[in-house]
Scaffold this motif. Structure first.
Motif, PDB file in Angstrom:
ATOM      1  N   GLU A   1      -1.679  -3.134  -1.974  1.00  0.00           N
ATOM      2  CA  GLU A   1      -3.126  -2.923  -1.955  1.00  0.00           C
ATOM      3  C   GLU A   1      -3.670  -2.684  -3.361  1.00  0.00           C
ATOM      4  OE1 GLU A   1      -7.059  -2.364  -0.416  1.00  0.00           O
ATOM      5  OE2 GLU A   1      -5.272  -3.535   0.116  1.00  0.00           O
ATOM      6  N   ILE A   2      -2.976  -1.886  -4.158  1.00  0.00           N
ATOM      7  CA  ILE A   2      -3.433  -1.618  -5.520  1.00  0.00           C
ATOM      8  C   ILE A   2      -3.392  -2.894  -6.360  1.00  0.00           C
ATOM      9  CG2 ILE A   2      -2.698  -0.446  -7.651  1.00  0.00           C
ATOM     10  CD1 ILE A   2      -2.147   2.017  -5.726  1.00  0.00           C
ATOM     11  N   ALA A   3      -2.376  -3.718  -6.140  1.00  0.00           N
ATOM     12  CA  ALA A   3      -2.325  -5.007  -6.837  1.00  0.00           C
ATOM     13  C   ALA A   3      -3.476  -5.901  -6.395  1.00  0.00           C
ATOM     14  CB  ALA A   3      -0.982  -5.683  -6.577  1.00  0.00           C
ATOM     15  N   ARG A   4      -3.767  -5.917  -5.099  1.00  0.00           N
ATOM     16  CA  ARG A   4      -4.877  -6.738  -4.592  1.00  0.00           C
ATOM     17  C   ARG A   4      -6.193  -6.328  -5.232  1.00  0.00           C
ATOM     18  NH1 ARG A   4      -8.951  -6.754  -1.097  1.00  0.00           N
ATOM     19  NH2 ARG A   4      -8.656  -4.562  -0.532  1.00  0.00           N
ATOM     20  N   LEU A   5      -6.370  -5.028  -5.433  1.00  0.00           N
ATOM     21  CA  LEU A   5      -7.599  -4.509  -6.034  1.00  0.00           C
ATOM     22  C   LEU A   5      -7.618  -4.651  -7.559  1.00  0.00           C
ATOM     23  CD1 LEU A   5      -7.958  -1.257  -3.889  1.00  0.00           C
ATOM     24  CD2 LEU A   5      -9.349  -3.338  -3.708  1.00  0.00           C
ATOM     25  N   GLY A   6      -6.493  -5.008  -8.140  1.00  0.00           N
ATOM     26  CA  GLY A   6      -6.427  -5.180  -9.596  1.00  0.00           C
ATOM     27  C   GLY A   6      -6.584  -3.889 -10.367  1.00  0.00           C
TER      28      GLY A   6
ATOM     29  N   ASP B   1      11.181  -3.370  -6.813  1.00  0.00           N
ATOM     30  CA  ASP B   1      11.165  -4.652  -6.104  1.00  0.00           C
ATOM     31  C   ASP B   1       9.756  -4.986  -5.624  1.00  0.00           C
ATOM     32  OD1 ASP B   1      13.884  -5.151  -6.414  1.00  0.00           O
ATOM     33  OD2 ASP B   1      14.435  -4.221  -4.511  1.00  0.00           O
ATOM     34  N   ALA B   2       9.067  -3.977  -5.096  1.00  0.00           N
ATOM     35  CA  ALA B   2       7.697  -4.193  -4.618  1.00  0.00           C
ATOM     36  C   ALA B   2       6.770  -4.558  -5.762  1.00  0.00           C
ATOM     37  CB  ALA B   2       7.200  -2.945  -3.892  1.00  0.00           C
ATOM     38  N   ALA B   3       6.924  -3.885  -6.906  1.00  0.00           N
ATOM     39  CA  ALA B   3       6.093  -4.195  -8.075  1.00  0.00           C
ATOM     40  C   ALA B   3       6.347  -5.618  -8.551  1.00  0.00           C
ATOM     41  CB  ALA B   3       6.379  -3.194  -9.189  1.00  0.00           C
ATOM     42  N   THR B   4       7.619  -5.990  -8.599  1.00  0.00           N
ATOM     43  CA  THR B   4       7.982  -7.330  -9.062  1.00  0.00           C
ATOM     44  C   THR B   4       7.382  -8.403  -8.154  1.00  0.00           C
ATOM     45  OG1 THR B   4      10.037  -6.466 -10.001  1.00  0.00           O
ATOM     46  CG2 THR B   4       9.927  -8.836  -9.604  1.00  0.00           C
ATOM     47  N   ARG B   5       7.377  -8.139  -6.850  1.00  0.00           N
ATOM     48  CA  ARG B   5       6.832  -9.130  -5.906  1.00  0.00           C
ATOM     49  C   ARG B   5       5.364  -9.416  -6.158  1.00  0.00           C
ATOM     50  NH1 ARG B   5      10.339  -6.546  -2.151  1.00  0.00           N
ATOM     51  NH2 ARG B   5       8.686  -5.152  -1.418  1.00  0.00           N
ATOM     52  N   VAL B   6       4.610  -8.418  -6.639  1.00  0.00           N
ATOM     53  CA  VAL B   6       3.173  -8.637  -6.870  1.00  0.00           C
ATOM     54  C   VAL B   6       2.861  -8.879  -8.354  1.00  0.00           C
ATOM     55  CG1 VAL B   6       2.488  -7.336  -4.825  1.00  0.00           C
ATOM     56  CG2 VAL B   6       2.702  -6.139  -7.022  1.00  0.00           C
ATOM     57  N   GLY B   7       3.904  -9.063  -9.167  1.00  0.00           N
ATOM     58  CA  GLY B   7       3.701  -9.458 -10.556  1.00  0.00           C
ATOM     59  C   GLY B   7       3.362  -8.330 -11.513  1.00  0.00           C
ATOM     60  N   LEU B   8       3.698  -7.079 -11.158  1.00  0.00           N
ATOM     61  CA  LEU B   8       3.427  -5.951 -12.040  1.00  0.00           C
ATOM     62  C   LEU B   8       4.684  -5.541 -12.795  1.00  0.00           C
ATOM     63  CD1 LEU B   8       1.144  -3.744  -9.757  1.00  0.00           C
ATOM     64  CD2 LEU B   8       0.453  -5.032 -11.793  1.00  0.00           C
ATOM     65  N   ARG B   9       4.529  -5.244 -14.090  1.00  0.00           N
ATOM     66  CA  ARG B   9       5.638  -4.730 -14.893  1.00  0.00           C
ATOM     67  C   ARG B   9       5.940  -3.288 -14.487  1.00  0.00           C
ATOM     68  NH1 ARG B   9       6.393  -7.474 -19.775  1.00  0.00           N
ATOM     69  NH2 ARG B   9       8.377  -6.339 -19.838  1.00  0.00           N
ATOM     70  N   VAL B  10       7.127  -2.813 -14.866  1.00  0.00           N
ATOM     71  CA  VAL B  10       7.536  -1.475 -14.460  1.00  0.00           C
ATOM     72  C   VAL B  10       7.857  -0.602 -15.674  1.00  0.00           C
ATOM     73  CG1 VAL B  10       8.388  -2.274 -12.243  1.00  0.00           C
ATOM     74  CG2 VAL B  10       9.982  -2.088 -14.177  1.00  0.00           C
TER      75      VAL B  10
ATOM     76  N   ASP C   1      11.384  13.345   4.336  1.00  0.00           N
ATOM     77  CA  ASP C   1      11.427  11.913   4.649  1.00  0.00           C
ATOM     78  C   ASP C   1      11.077  11.094   3.409  1.00  0.00           C
ATOM     79  OD1 ASP C   1      11.605   9.493   5.992  1.00  0.00           O
ATOM     80  OD2 ASP C   1       9.575   9.634   6.830  1.00  0.00           O
ATOM     81  N   ALA C   2      11.886  11.226   2.367  1.00  0.00           N
ATOM     82  CA  ALA C   2      11.629  10.497   1.127  1.00  0.00           C
ATOM     83  C   ALA C   2      11.683   8.989   1.345  1.00  0.00           C
ATOM     84  CB  ALA C   2      12.630  10.918   0.054  1.00  0.00           C
ATOM     85  N   ASP C   3      12.623   8.521   2.161  1.00  0.00           N
ATOM     86  CA  ASP C   3      12.708   7.081   2.412  1.00  0.00           C
ATOM     87  C   ASP C   3      11.447   6.559   3.105  1.00  0.00           C
ATOM     88  OD1 ASP C   3      15.171   6.528   1.247  1.00  0.00           O
ATOM     89  OD2 ASP C   3      16.288   7.029   3.060  1.00  0.00           O
ATOM     90  N   GLY C   4      10.916   7.355   4.008  1.00  0.00           N
ATOM     91  CA  GLY C   4       9.687   6.951   4.684  1.00  0.00           C
ATOM     92  C   GLY C   4       8.522   6.869   3.722  1.00  0.00           C
ATOM     93  N   TYR C   5       8.455   7.833   2.801  1.00  0.00           N
ATOM     94  CA  TYR C   5       7.358   7.810   1.822  1.00  0.00           C
ATOM     95  C   TYR C   5       7.507   6.617   0.882  1.00  0.00           C
ATOM     96  CZ  TYR C   5       4.185   9.045  -1.922  1.00  0.00           C
ATOM     97  OH  TYR C   5       3.188   9.007  -2.859  1.00  0.00           O
ATOM     98  N   ILE C   6       8.725   6.339   0.434  1.00  0.00           N
ATOM     99  CA  ILE C   6       8.936   5.192  -0.448  1.00  0.00           C
ATOM    100  C   ILE C   6       8.580   3.894   0.272  1.00  0.00           C
ATOM    101  CG2 ILE C   6      10.728   3.829  -1.614  1.00  0.00           C
ATOM    102  CD1 ILE C   6       9.740   6.244  -3.208  1.00  0.00           C
ATOM    103  N   ALA C   7       8.844   3.828   1.576  1.00  0.00           N
ATOM    104  CA  ALA C   7       8.439   2.652   2.348  1.00  0.00           C
ATOM    105  C   ALA C   7       6.923   2.480   2.309  1.00  0.00           C
ATOM    106  CB  ALA C   7       8.934   2.780   3.789  1.00  0.00           C
ATOM    107  N   LEU C   8       6.202   3.595   2.368  1.00  0.00           N
ATOM    108  CA  LEU C   8       4.741   3.547   2.275  1.00  0.00           C
ATOM    109  C   LEU C   8       4.298   3.084   0.886  1.00  0.00           C
ATOM    110  CD1 LEU C   8       1.947   4.253   3.535  1.00  0.00           C
ATOM    111  CD2 LEU C   8       2.253   6.560   2.613  1.00  0.00           C
ATOM    112  N   VAL C   9       4.909   3.649  -0.151  1.00  0.00           N
ATOM    113  CA  VAL C   9       4.557   3.268  -1.527  1.00  0.00           C
ATOM    114  C   VAL C   9       4.809   1.779  -1.746  1.00  0.00           C
ATOM    115  CG1 VAL C   9       5.211   3.551  -3.964  1.00  0.00           C
ATOM    116  CG2 VAL C   9       4.908   5.570  -2.499  1.00  0.00           C
ATOM    117  N   ALA C  10       6.010   1.326  -1.348  1.00  0.00           N
ATOM    118  CA  ALA C  10       6.401  -0.056  -1.616  1.00  0.00           C
ATOM    119  C   ALA C  10       5.727  -1.051  -0.678  1.00  0.00           C
ATOM    120  CB  ALA C  10       7.920  -0.188  -1.506  1.00  0.00           C
ATOM    121  N   GLY C  11       5.552  -0.662   0.569  1.00  0.00           N
ATOM    122  CA  GLY C  11       5.066  -1.614   1.559  1.00  0.00           C
ATOM    123  C   GLY C  11       3.564  -1.686   1.687  1.00  0.00           C
TER     124      GLY C  11
END
Length: 399
Positions: free
Chosen positions: A197-202, A226-235, A182-192
Motif C-alpha cells: 500500500e505504501i508503495a502504491r501511494l508512492g 522480499d516484500a520491498a524488492t517485489r515493489v521495487g523499493l531499496r532496503v 505474534d511477531a510473525d503475524g505482524y511481519i505478515a501484515l508489514v510485508a503483505g
C-alpha cells in the motif's frame, strides 16, 4: 556561458576525488538549480551570471546530508530520561508506560498537521547547520494508518521548507501491543499489506527494519526485504547495534543501501558489506546517549574499503540530537574517525547511503547546487568545535 548565480573568491571542499577535494581561489556556478562549474576560478569558462556573490575567502562544502533520522513523531521521552538517570531499569520504565510504546501512543494520537508542526523545530535546527537533504523514517505508528500519516507528514516537511526529504518506511521497528506474542503475524501484515500500500501511494523511497534480539529476526527481516524488492523499493537496516544477529550480512545479500549502528558487526558482516557496496552508517548520538562501550569496527571497515556515513539518528528515545556538527565531533572523539571521514560521512558517503550519489554529496558539474558556506579558516573546524555554528549561508537548489 549564462548562469543564474556565481559564487567566487571562495575556497572549496568539493568532496570529489581523493580526500576532501580542496580548491583554493575557487568558483561555483549554477544554472536552473544545478552546478555547472565547481573548481579553480581561473580554469572556469567565461560566465554571464544574473548574480555574483563574493564569498570573501569563505569555505564552501556540499550541503550536509543527514541520512538517518526519526524526525517525525509524537511526544518526547524526557521523563523516561530522567527516570533512567535516577536508576530505573528498562523494564521499570516500560511498566511505567515508557519506551517505544509511549512514542507510539503519542504518534497515533497526533494528526498529520500536529506531526508536521512538532517536527519543524527539529528540522529547522538541522537546516540552521547546513543540512540540505534529510532522511526521515516512519516506525512509531506500527499500524498502517499511522505509518502512512507519518510518511505524509515527512513529505510535507519538504514542501514547507527548502530541503529535500528522503522517506523510509520502518514498519518493522517494534512489535505493537495488539500483536504481542505474534511477531510473525505482524511481519505478515508489514510485508503483505503495509509495504504494497505504501508503495502504491508512492510515500517511501526505501524500506528499513530493526534486526535485533529485541526487534526482529533475520528470517523475519528477510520477509520484509522480499516484500520491498517485489515493489521495487531499496532496503536499509538497523543492524548489530546491541548484539550480532548477522543482519548486516543479510542486508548486503539484498544490495542494501546501508546498514546502520553496527557496534557488534563481525568480520563476515564487514566483508559482505564491502562486496555489496553497502554503506556503514555510524550513529554516535545513540552510542553516547545510551552509554554504550563497544565501538563499531571502524578499522575493519576502513581496511575493507566500506564507505562510512555519519548521521544524527534524531529520535525521541535514544538520540534526541539535531546537530550534524556535533554528530561529526562525536564521530571523531568517540569512534576515532578522521576529520576527512567525518566530512565525507556527512556529504558524499551520506548521499550513497540514500542512493543519491548521482545527484548530491559533492560539488561537481551536473549535481544539484546544494551548498553550505562557512566562516572558517579550515574544514577541520567543522569537526573540532562543539556548540558553535559557523554557517554563513545555505544554498538549496541554487537558491
Amino acid at each position: 556561458m549564462r548562469c543564474d548565480r556565481l559564487w567566487r573568491n571562495a575556497r572549496l571542499a568539493t568532496m570529489a576525488g581523493p580526500g576532501l577535494g580542496l580548491v583554493n581561489a575557487g568558483l561555483v556556478a549554477s544554472r536552473d538549480g544545478a552546478i555547472v562549474h565547481a573548481g579553480v576560478e581561473e580554469d572556469a569558462p567565461s560566465f554571464e551570471p544574473d548574480e555574483t556573490i563574493d564569498c570573501e575567502g569563505r569555505w564552501i562544502t556540499p550541503g550536509l546530508i543527514d541520512c538517518h533520522t526519526h524526525l517525525v513523531h509524537g511526544g518526547n521521552r524526557a521523563r523516561e530520561f530522567e527516570m533512567r538517570l535516577a536508576g530505573a531499569s528498562y523494564e521499570e520504565i516500560a511498566r511505567a508506560g515508557g519506551g517505544i510504546v509511549s512514542t507510539m501512543e503519542a504518534t497515533r494520537a497526533a494528526s498529520e498537521d500536529e506531526l508536521v508542526d512538532s517536527a519543524l523545530p527539529r528540522l529547522d535546527a538541522m537546516i540552521a547547520e547546513g543540512v540540505t537533504t534529510v532522511e526521515i523514517k516512519s516506525g512509531y505508528g506500527l499500524d498502517i494508518d499511522t505509518e502512512i500519516r507519518m510518511l505524509r507528514a515527512a513529505r510535507r516537511l519538504g514542501d514547507v521548507r527548502a530541503i529535500r526529504v528522503a522517506t523510509t518506511f520502518l514498519g518493522a521497528h517494534a512489535l505493537p501491543p495488539e500483536h504481542a506474542g505474534d511477531a510473525d503475524g505482524y511481519i505478515a501484515l508489514v510485508a503483505g499489506e503495509m509495504i504494497p500500500e505504501i508503495a502504491r501511494l508512492g510515500l517511501a523511497d526505501a524500506v528499513d527494519a530493526f534486526c535485533e534480539g529485541i526487534g526482529f529476526t533475520t528470517e523475519q527481516t528477510a520477509r520484509v526485504f522480499d516484500a520491498a524488492t517485489r515493489v521495487g523499493l531499496r532496503v536499509k537496516l538497523h543492524a548489530e547495534q546491541l548484539s550480532n544477529q548477522h543482519g548486516a550480512a543479510l542486508a548486503a545479500q539484498y544490495g542494501a543501501l546501508s546498514a546502520d549502528h553496527l557496534e557488534h558487526l563481525d568480520d563476515d558482516g564487514v566483508a559482505a558489506m564491502a562486496r555489496a557496496g553497502t554503506v556503514a552508517t555510524l550513529l554516535p548520538g545513540a552510542f553516547y546517549f545510551m552509554r554504550e562501550t563497544r565501538l563499531p569496527p571502524v578499522e575493519a571497515l576502513r581496511a575493507a574499503g566500506v564507505k562510512i556515513a555519519l548521521a544524527t539518528d534524531c529520535n525521541p528515545g535514544t538520540s534526541p540530537l539535531t546537530s550534524p556538527l556535533l554528530a561529526m565531533n562525536m564521530g571523531a572523539t568517540m569512534f576515532r574517525l578522521t576529520v576527512e571521514e567525518c566530512l565525507l560521512g556527512m556529504t558524499r558517503h551520506a548521499a550513497a547511503a540514500l542512493g543519491l550519489s548521482h545527484e548530491i554529496g559533492t560539488l561537481e558539474a551536473g549535481k544539484r547546487c546544494d551548498l553550505a558556506i562557512w566562516d572558517i579558516e579550515h574544514p577541520a573546524e567543522l569537526v573540532y568545535r562543539m556548540g558553535f555554528n559557523p554557517l554563513h549561508a545555505r544554498i538549496w537548489s541554487g537558491r
